[in-house]
Scaffold this motif. Structure first.
Motif: not given
Lengths: 174, 101, 419
Positions: B1, B12-16, B61
């Motif tokens: 990640m 922040r994490a990549e998924v955001e 996000h």
């Protein structure tokens, strides 16, 4: 709201927030500052910060965006009067979102199962608020006190979030 | 990640995030004066470097803002992130070496 | 006597003498000083190009230059699916040509590539998708391919373990191409390499192109880690590294390099007898003859040459798999890998001349290059030999981006990470 939205497990409780209204305000920094001043604050809260002004809570979720939580009366007239004089976008999102109050000694373990965000006090102090992902659902989390969090997601994500919180709390209680 | 530093929200994490391709590609001021080849250069042709790339991300996000990043495409390590509108920052040899590690 | 033709007789002959006479499948060629044709990139497409150039177009003095080893790149690490279920006129004749070449490939190259026409089933989950698949199926049939629309009961009968009654994404039916299927991916590379080698093609491994020599606007050869190699015509078939190689000629391409991951599970008894793709997420799965489930999903979504993937996509792929067939939930993942895809701006490939005389380009295959291997080789060989595009590849021109004649199968626009 029904009890289907309540999560109760040993060490973790999520209680739906009832009543109140929500407004999403977007505008330039001067507009956000002017809004804060109209509410009697010195300036708009910094990024990821929050501020209380009477019955209104201002949450700075983005450089150009404030989420304003109010009581059932909505925005005070002095705010709407001010906004009438500047370019902005104001949308009431009261029914778009569902909020919960999260408490319990397993709170952090439960939240950690849904989000990679570090929500310990040193990196996420009281008064801090941000939008992030909870599992697959876009949501907003706000630390209201040392051991209380306020969570909001869009209404259509609510059953998903309740199921996820319930499963995570069950895991955390083991 | 990947851990991505949003200039507004911090790490922040990549998924955001959502990637939006190479940065600093300016839309031509007067498209009508361009030839088809020049317009294709703007719209379709990319440098696609192996090494340091300047690229756009959106904190989809989170604060929902676009920002730029310098990243090494060989290792996916970030050198820095910066706000839209700022010029591409200079990368020191030490930074480049660290990103290539 | 050494054996180099594979047949029942040679098998028996070698069995009688302890398999001591088999020759290596291809020579370890040393680069000569000059060739008529130099193909840069010894993947499936490069090797197929060299093979068809020698076999069908009478090409002589051909070299394939590969920076690594044969079968070590994307041709040895994909999900092995072959199909010709495209919609657009620019694409379908090309992929159908490829499908027909797959069908005769093993006899053609005298190599067992395990071509298995087990069927490719694309599922749909709502009426809009059904309408789109009917349109696509009709387009396929009009172009001479085969397509059958299955209703829910037919899907249930064919693949009984799918989560047909899923609450969120119920399976309403599927579009089946029975002639589609899988091919043993690295056998394709080995088979083409061997067949090309037998026609005199020099396959030069561990030889990386480092520069292009251009004299008076004409490409005359390539600089490599093993010295200069002169060439009358140079064909680039470099997949994810196309932009880098084209930059040596001063060209910018409508291509971004992205990572695609693929996955293989532990070996299981046979239970999936066709290729199944999920219509509500990005997930496709088949079972190899060895028993492993071979599956994949989306690209990672940002430019990368890192040849390794990232966790969010792994999670996404596994969620797609669980939604489609819950019974694979307890299967363990054996390995997964990431390869670099040449994602083009409209999701369709390029087989064309470049503005530099003597330099030809074969690129932009996105993550669907494997199924195109034979036709890509054939069309690129045609272009190299005759200097005009093959009839089924006339749409794959580099200048289509300037002309606005893009072939956007997905309708995504100039967004390589969404194709």
């Amino acid at each position: 709201m029904s009890d289907a939205l309540t999560v109760s497990r040993p060490g973790f409780t999520a209680t739906p927030v009832r009543g109140g209204r929500r407004f999403s305000l977007q505008g330039r920094a001067t507009t956000l500052n002017g809004t804060a001043k109209a509410l009697g604050l010195a300036e708009v809260p910094a990024m990821l910060g929050t501020a209380q002004a009477g019955k209104c809570t201002l949450l700075r979720l983005a450089p150009q965006e404030l989420l304003i939580l109010t009581d059932d009366a909505g925005l005070p007239g002095k705010v709407t009067d001010y906004l009438a004089t500047v370019p902005h976008s104001l949308v009431e999102v009261s029914d778009r979102q569902v909020g919960w109050t999260l408490v319990g000694e397993r709170l952090h373990d439960t939240l950690a199962a849904l989000s990679p965000l570090d929500m310990r006090a040193r990196s996420f102090p009281v008064g801090c608020a941000t939008r992030t992902l909870f599992g697959k659902a876009d949501g907003m989390v706000w630390r209201t006190s040392e051991d209380t969090f306020h969570l909001e997601v869009w209404r259509s994500f609510a059953p998903y979030i309740v199921a996820m919180l319930d499963a995570a709390a069950l895991d955390a209680a083991w | 990640m990947l851990l991505i530093r949003c200039p507004y929200c911090g790490d922040r994490a990549e998924v955001e995030f959502a990637n939006a391709g190479e940065a600093h590609i300016d839309r031509p001021a007067d498209p009508m004066s361009l030839s088809d080849e020049e317009w294709a250069q703007y719209l379709y042709m990319r440098d696609n470097p192996k090494g340091l790339i300047a690229e756009r991300w959106r904190h989809a996000h989170g604060c929902n803002r676009f920002f730029n990043a310098i990243r090494d495409t060989r290792t996916d390590r970030f050198v820095t992130t910066y706000e839209i509108g700022q010029p591409r920052p200079e990368v020191t040899p030490e930074q480049a070496e660290e990103a290539a590690r | 006597m050494q054996t180099n033709r594979y047949s029942l007789f040679s098998l028996l002959w070698e069995a009688c003498r302890g398999n001591t006479g088999w020759k290596p499948a291809w020579r370890k060629a040393e680069p000569a000083s000059a060739y008529d044709f130099v193909i840069v990139g010894g993947g499936g497409h490069g090797l197929a190009t060299a093979y068809y150039l020698a076999r069908r177009y009478g090409g002589k003095r051909i070299a394939v230059v590969e920076k690594g080893w044969i079968g070590g790149g994307n041709v040895g690490r994909n999900t092995t699916i072959v199909r010709s279920n495209y919609l657009l006129h620019g694409n379908e004749p090309f992929y159908e040509c490829s499908m027909k070449l797959w069908e005769g490939l093993e006899q053609d190259i005298n190599y067992n590539a395990m071509v298995s026409q087990r069927g490719v089933l694309n599922l749909f989950h709502n009426d809009a998708q059904k309408a789109a698949y009917i349109r696509r199926g009709n387009s396929m049939i009009l172009h001479g391919a085969d397509a059958v629309l299955l209703d829910q009961d037919a899907v249930r009968a064919k693949v009984p373990f799918l989560n047909v009654d899923d609450a969120r994404f119920p399976i309403k039916g599927g579009l089946l191409q029975q002639r589609g299927g899988t091919v043993r991916h690295d056998a394709v590379a080995w088979g083409y390499a061997r067949a090309a080698d037998r026609l005199g093609v020099d396959i030069i491994e561990n030889c990386e192109m480092t520069g292009l020599r251009i004299e008076q606007g004409r490409a005359v050869g390539i600089e490599t880690t093993r010295g200069f190699i002169g060439a009358r015509k140079i064909g680039l078939a470099c997949a994810g590294n196309s932009s880098r190689v084209a930059a040596m000629a001063g060209l910018r391409l409508p291509i971004e390099s992205h990572v695609l991951q693929a996955f293989v599970s532990e070996g299981l008894k046979p239970f999936i007898d066709c290729v199944v793709t999920f219509g509500a997420g990005h997930f496709y799965i088949s079972q190899s003859d060895k028993g492993g489930l071979v599956f994949g999903g989306d690209i990672d979504g940002y430019n990368s040459y890192a040849q390794r993937g990232n966790m969010p996509v792994i999670e996404d792929v596994c969620e797609g798999g669980m939604a489609l067939m819950p019974r694979i939930g307890r299967v363990r993942l054996l390995r997964h890998w990431g390869g670099i895809m040449d994602m083009s701006m409209d999701g369709s490939p390029i087989i064309d001349r470049t503005p530099v005389d003597g330099l030809y380009l074969n690129a932009g295959w996105c993550y669907g290059g494997f199924k195109a291997t034979p036709a890509s080789g054939l069309c690129f060989a045609h272009l190299l030999a005759r200097d005009e595009p093959h009839p089924v590849a006339v749409a794959y021109r580099l200048d289509r981006f300037a002309r606005g004649a893009v072939i956007d199968e997905k309708g995504m626009g100039a967004q390589p990470n969404l194709h």
